[in-house]
Motif scaffolding. Structure first.
Motif, PDB file in Angstrom:
ATOM      1  N   UNK A 161       6.706   9.872 -12.926  1.00 48.85           N
ATOM      2  CA  UNK A 161       8.049   9.404 -13.242  1.00 48.85           C
ATOM      3  C   UNK A 161       8.183   7.942 -12.806  1.00 48.85           C
ATOM      4  N   UNK A 162       9.183   7.292 -13.350  1.00 46.38           N
ATOM      5  CA  UNK A 162       9.407   5.884 -13.024  1.00 46.38           C
ATOM      6  C   UNK A 162       9.619   5.695 -11.530  1.00 46.38           C
ATOM      7  N   UNK A 163      10.385   6.573 -10.904  1.00 45.46           N
ATOM      8  CA  UNK A 163      10.621   6.411  -9.470  1.00 45.46           C
ATOM      9  C   UNK A 163       9.327   6.565  -8.674  1.00 45.46           C
ATOM     10  N   UNK A 164       8.424   7.438  -9.117  1.00 44.43           N
ATOM     11  CA  UNK A 164       7.127   7.578  -8.433  1.00 44.43           C
ATOM     12  C   UNK A 164       6.285   6.319  -8.601  1.00 44.43           C
ATOM     13  N   UNK A 165       6.310   5.746  -9.766  1.00 44.06           N
ATOM     14  CA  UNK A 165       5.547   4.514 -10.007  1.00 44.06           C
ATOM     15  C   UNK A 165       6.120   3.357  -9.202  1.00 44.06           C
ATOM     16  N   UNK A 166       7.431   3.268  -9.150  1.00 46.17           N
ATOM     17  CA  UNK A 166       8.059   2.209  -8.365  1.00 46.17           C
ATOM     18  C   UNK A 166       7.764   2.378  -6.880  1.00 46.17           C
ATOM     19  N   UNK A 167       7.720   3.602  -6.422  1.00 48.09           N
ATOM     20  CA  UNK A 167       7.381   3.877  -5.025  1.00 48.09           C
ATOM     21  C   UNK A 167       5.961   3.380  -4.724  1.00 48.09           C
ATOM     22  N   UNK A 168       5.040   3.658  -5.613  1.00 49.08           N
ATOM     23  CA  UNK A 168       3.661   3.204  -5.449  1.00 49.08           C
ATOM     24  C   UNK A 168       3.587   1.676  -5.435  1.00 49.08           C
ATOM     25  N   UNK A 169       4.253   1.042  -6.397  1.00 45.36           N
ATOM     26  CA  UNK A 169       4.244  -0.422  -6.484  1.00 45.36           C
ATOM     27  C   UNK A 169       4.875  -1.030  -5.239  1.00 45.36           C
ATOM     28  N   UNK A 170       5.927  -0.408  -4.746  1.00 47.92           N
ATOM     29  CA  UNK A 170       6.591  -0.891  -3.523  1.00 47.92           C
ATOM     30  C   UNK A 170       5.612  -0.899  -2.352  1.00 47.92           C
ATOM     31  N   UNK A 171       4.852   0.172  -2.211  1.00 46.12           N
ATOM     32  CA  UNK A 171       3.870   0.229  -1.130  1.00 46.12           C
ATOM     33  C   UNK A 171       2.803  -0.837  -1.266  1.00 46.12           C
ATOM     34  N   UNK A 172       2.339  -1.050  -2.480  1.00 44.16           N
ATOM     35  CA  UNK A 172       1.344  -2.093  -2.729  1.00 44.16           C
ATOM     36  C   UNK A 172       1.920  -3.474  -2.406  1.00 44.16           C
ATOM     37  N   UNK A 173       3.151  -3.688  -2.829  1.00 45.41           N
ATOM     38  CA  UNK A 173       3.799  -4.973  -2.574  1.00 45.41           C
ATOM     39  C   UNK A 173       3.937  -5.223  -1.071  1.00 45.41           C
ATOM     40  N   UNK A 174       4.315  -4.209  -0.334  1.00 45.88           N
ATOM     41  CA  UNK A 174       4.436  -4.348   1.120  1.00 45.88           C
ATOM     42  C   UNK A 174       3.108  -4.681   1.769  1.00 45.88           C
ATOM     43  N   UNK A 175       2.040  -4.068   1.282  1.00 45.83           N
ATOM     44  CA  UNK A 175       0.728  -4.324   1.876  1.00 45.83           C
ATOM     45  C   UNK A 175       0.275  -5.761   1.650  1.00 45.83           C
ATOM     46  N   UNK A 176       0.822  -6.410   0.631  1.00 46.08           N
ATOM     47  CA  UNK A 176       0.503  -7.812   0.360  1.00 46.08           C
ATOM     48  C   UNK A 176       1.520  -8.770   0.974  1.00 46.08           C
ATOM     49  N   UNK A 177       2.566  -8.225   1.570  1.00 43.61           N
ATOM     50  CA  UNK A 177       3.600  -9.062   2.177  1.00 43.61           C
ATOM     51  C   UNK A 177       4.656  -9.537   1.204  1.00 43.61           C
ATOM     52  N   UNK A 178       4.770  -8.894   0.047  1.00 53.03           N
ATOM     53  CA  UNK A 178       5.764  -9.261  -0.964  1.00 53.03           C
ATOM     54  C   UNK A 178       7.083  -8.566  -0.617  1.00 53.03           C
ATOM     55  N   UNK A 179       7.747  -9.025   0.399  1.00 49.45           N
ATOM     56  CA  UNK A 179       8.926  -8.343   0.937  1.00 49.45           C
ATOM     57  C   UNK A 179      10.076  -8.280  -0.074  1.00 49.45           C
ATOM     58  N   UNK A 180      10.414  -9.414  -0.672  1.00 47.32           N
ATOM     59  CA  UNK A 180      11.538  -9.444  -1.620  1.00 47.32           C
ATOM     60  C   UNK A 180      11.241  -8.554  -2.835  1.00 47.32           C
ATOM     61  N   UNK A 181      10.016  -8.612  -3.328  1.00 48.63           N
ATOM     62  CA  UNK A 181       9.632  -7.787  -4.470  1.00 48.63           C
ATOM     63  C   UNK A 181       9.671  -6.307  -4.096  1.00 48.63           C
ATOM     64  N   UNK A 182       9.217  -6.003  -2.904  1.00 47.37           N
ATOM     65  CA  UNK A 182       9.247  -4.621  -2.422  1.00 47.37           C
ATOM     66  C   UNK A 182      10.682  -4.102  -2.336  1.00 47.37           C
TER      67      UNK A 182
END
Length: 69
Positions: free
Chosen positions: A5-26
């Protein structure tokens, strides 16, 4: 192949963004994940995602370039 689902994909992307330090994007991912969970997909502003990711990526590349040099 399972459909996510979209929310599951966004959750995954959020975690990836955090691991790269993309705070605002996360943060945008988290907000959109919440909206998607509530069925409010049409209220998600895709342009905000593109702009935030672009800014995060440029900052990341600039920071990596400085550290490598």
């Amino acid at each position: 192949m399972p459909r996510h689902t979209l929310d599951e994909r966004l959750h995954f992307i959020r975690g990836c963004a955090l691991s790269l330090g993309f705070i605002a994007f996360s943060t945008l991912c988290h907000q959109a994940e919440t909206q998607a969970t509530k069925g409010q997909v049409k209220t998600i502003n895709v342009a905000d995602f593109v702009n935030s990711y672009d800014a995060s990526y440029k900052g990341f590349v600039a920071n990596v370039s400085v550290r490598i040099s």
